[in-house]
Write a protein that holds these residues in place. Structure first.
Motif, short mmCIF file in Angstrom:
data_model
loop_
_atom_site.label_atom_id
_atom_site.label_comp_id
_atom_site.label_asym_id
_atom_site.label_seq_id
_atom_site.Cartn_x
_atom_site.Cartn_y
_atom_site.Cartn_z
N HIS A 59 -3.73 -15.50 5.34
CA HIS A 59 -4.68 -14.55 5.89
C HIS A 59 -4.07 -13.16 6.04
O HIS A 59 -4.69 -12.28 6.62
N LEU A 60 -2.85 -12.92 5.53
CA LEU A 60 -2.25 -11.62 5.61
C LEU A 60 -2.82 -10.71 4.54
O LEU A 60 -3.34 -11.15 3.53
N SER A 61 -2.70 -9.40 4.76
CA SER A 61 -3.12 -8.44 3.74
C SER A 61 -2.15 -8.49 2.57
O SER A 61 -1.05 -9.06 2.66
N VAL A 62 -2.53 -7.86 1.48
CA VAL A 62 -1.65 -7.81 0.31
C VAL A 62 -0.32 -7.17 0.69
O VAL A 62 0.76 -7.66 0.31
N THR A 63 -0.39 -6.07 1.43
CA THR A 63 0.84 -5.38 1.82
C THR A 63 1.75 -6.29 2.65
O THR A 63 2.96 -6.39 2.39
N GLU A 64 1.19 -6.99 3.61
CA GLU A 64 1.99 -7.88 4.45
C GLU A 64 2.57 -9.03 3.64
O GLU A 64 3.72 -9.43 3.85
N ARG A 65 1.78 -9.57 2.71
CA ARG A 65 2.29 -10.67 1.89
C ARG A 65 3.46 -10.23 1.01
O ARG A 65 4.43 -10.96 0.84
N VAL A 66 3.37 -9.01 0.45
CA VAL A 66 4.46 -8.51 -0.39
C VAL A 66 5.70 -8.26 0.44
O VAL A 66 6.81 -8.69 0.09
N LEU A 67 5.53 -7.57 1.57
CA LEU A 67 6.69 -7.19 2.38
C LEU A 67 7.38 -8.39 3.01
O LEU A 67 8.58 -8.32 3.32
N ALA A 118 10.75 -10.69 -2.26
CA ALA A 118 10.51 -9.25 -2.21
C ALA A 118 11.77 -8.49 -2.61
O ALA A 118 12.86 -8.73 -2.09
N ALA A 119 11.62 -7.57 -3.57
CA ALA A 119 12.73 -6.74 -4.04
C ALA A 119 12.39 -5.28 -3.82
O ALA A 119 11.25 -4.86 -4.04
N ARG A 120 13.37 -4.47 -3.38
CA ARG A 120 13.15 -3.07 -3.04
C ARG A 120 13.90 -2.15 -4.00
O ARG A 120 15.06 -2.41 -4.35
N VAL A 121 13.21 -1.07 -4.39
CA VAL A 121 13.83 -0.03 -5.22
C VAL A 121 13.53 1.30 -4.55
O VAL A 121 12.36 1.63 -4.32
N ALA A 148 10.99 7.56 -1.19
CA ALA A 148 9.94 6.60 -1.53
C ALA A 148 10.61 5.28 -1.89
O ALA A 148 11.69 5.26 -2.51
N THR A 149 9.99 4.20 -1.47
CA THR A 149 10.53 2.86 -1.74
C THR A 149 9.42 1.99 -2.31
O THR A 149 8.31 1.95 -1.77
N VAL A 150 9.72 1.32 -3.40
CA VAL A 150 8.79 0.36 -3.99
C VAL A 150 9.29 -1.04 -3.66
O VAL A 150 10.48 -1.35 -3.85
N VAL A 151 8.39 -1.87 -3.15
CA VAL A 151 8.69 -3.28 -2.87
C VAL A 151 7.79 -4.11 -3.77
O VAL A 151 6.56 -3.91 -3.78
N ILE A 152 8.39 -5.04 -4.50
CA ILE A 152 7.61 -5.88 -5.42
C ILE A 152 7.90 -7.35 -5.15
O ILE A 152 9.03 -7.72 -4.82
N SER A 153 6.86 -8.17 -5.25
CA SER A 153 7.00 -9.62 -5.16
C SER A 153 6.38 -10.23 -6.41
O SER A 153 5.17 -10.10 -6.63
#
Length: 258
Positions: free
Chosen positions: A143-151, A156-159, A169-174
């Motif tokens: 039931h989490l938002s897309v943002t919460e699920r990714v973070l 989760a990987a951060r660039v 700026a930081t990109v987080v990808i799952s």
């Protein structure tokens, strides 16, 4: 046992199935079961239902379900209790067939509230393991938002990227979620009539539109589109409203590991 006294024994199958009878009632009903195939089948069916409920996995319903149930408690008028109308005593005794029919109707009326009670007991006993609506931590992410699920994703990987003016700026990808999120800090405003556009780079090297950044120096924005196979995220400056493809060189490119 007096037949007329225990004529409504059929109505106790639900309570018997969930062990809700006292010792005397239980003994009498078990004696009744020996000669009533219908009740034996009904008891077996209710016990199977209780077992199926008890073996189900806990699930968490949306919070709207709880709100609707609580609202319904005060907004739904309960039905009045069923009462029996006085029956006039005939001048002549009823025929055996009429007497049997009347007793069957009475038995059916008596069974209704008891079957409802049995259903409630089944839910209360077996449903505790099945319906754990607000205490299922393993299912919270559904039931989490897309943002919460990714973070919060395990993969989760951060660039990160830093700009000359000190903004970041930081990109987080799952990959498991299949989405990416960008977070900005002190991001300068784009020129008048322009907007920051986001892009996902496909394995073929094509930049695919992934949304626009808001006019907010500190923003957290989920990128549109499937990021499960993206090789990079880009930011360009585009005319207001965006473009179907980049019209300028990226001001930042975030390479993503496969």
């Amino acid at each position: 046992m007096n037949h007329h006294q225990w004529d409504d024994a059929h109505a106790l199958s639900g309570a018997y199935a969930v062990d809700a009878l006292d010792a005397e009632e239980r003994a009498r009903f078990e004696s009744h079961l020996e000669n009533c195939q219908h009740c034996r089948d009904e008891v077996d069916g209710l016990r199977d239902a209780a077992a199926a409920l008890g073996s189900s996995q806990p699930t968490e319903p949306p919070s709207s379900v709880r709100d609707a149930v609580l609202a319904g408690i005060t907004g739904i008028r309960p039905l009045p209790p069923v009462t029996a109308e006085p029956v006039p005593v005939p001048d002549t005794p009823p025929s055996p067939a009429a007497d049997l029919s009347a007793r069957r109707r009475l038995r059916q009326l008596r069974r209704v509230p008891l079957l409802v009670a049995a259903a409630v007991i089944l839910i209360a006993t077996a449903g505790l393991a099945v319906w754990s609506p607000w205490s299922a931590p393993d299912d919270e992410k559904v039931h989490l938002s897309v943002t919460e699920r990714v973070l919060t994703a395990d993969d989760a990987a951060r660039v990160e990227a830093a700009f000359d003016d000190g903004s970041r700026a930081t990109v987080v990808i799952s990959r498991s979620v299949g989405r990416a999120v960008i977070l900005t800090e002190d991001m300068a405003q784009p020129p008048d009539g322009r907007v920051y556009a986001l892009w996902l780079q496909s394995p073929a090297g094509v930049m695919v539109p992934a949304g626009l950044m808001p006019d907010d120096p500190d923003a957290t924005v989920p990128l549109d589109g499937d990021a499960s196979r993206a090789t990079a995220v880009g930011i360009t400056i585009e005319p207001d409203g965006g473009s179907p493809e980049p019209t300028s060189e990226p001001i930042a490119v975030f390479p993503l590991e496969a």
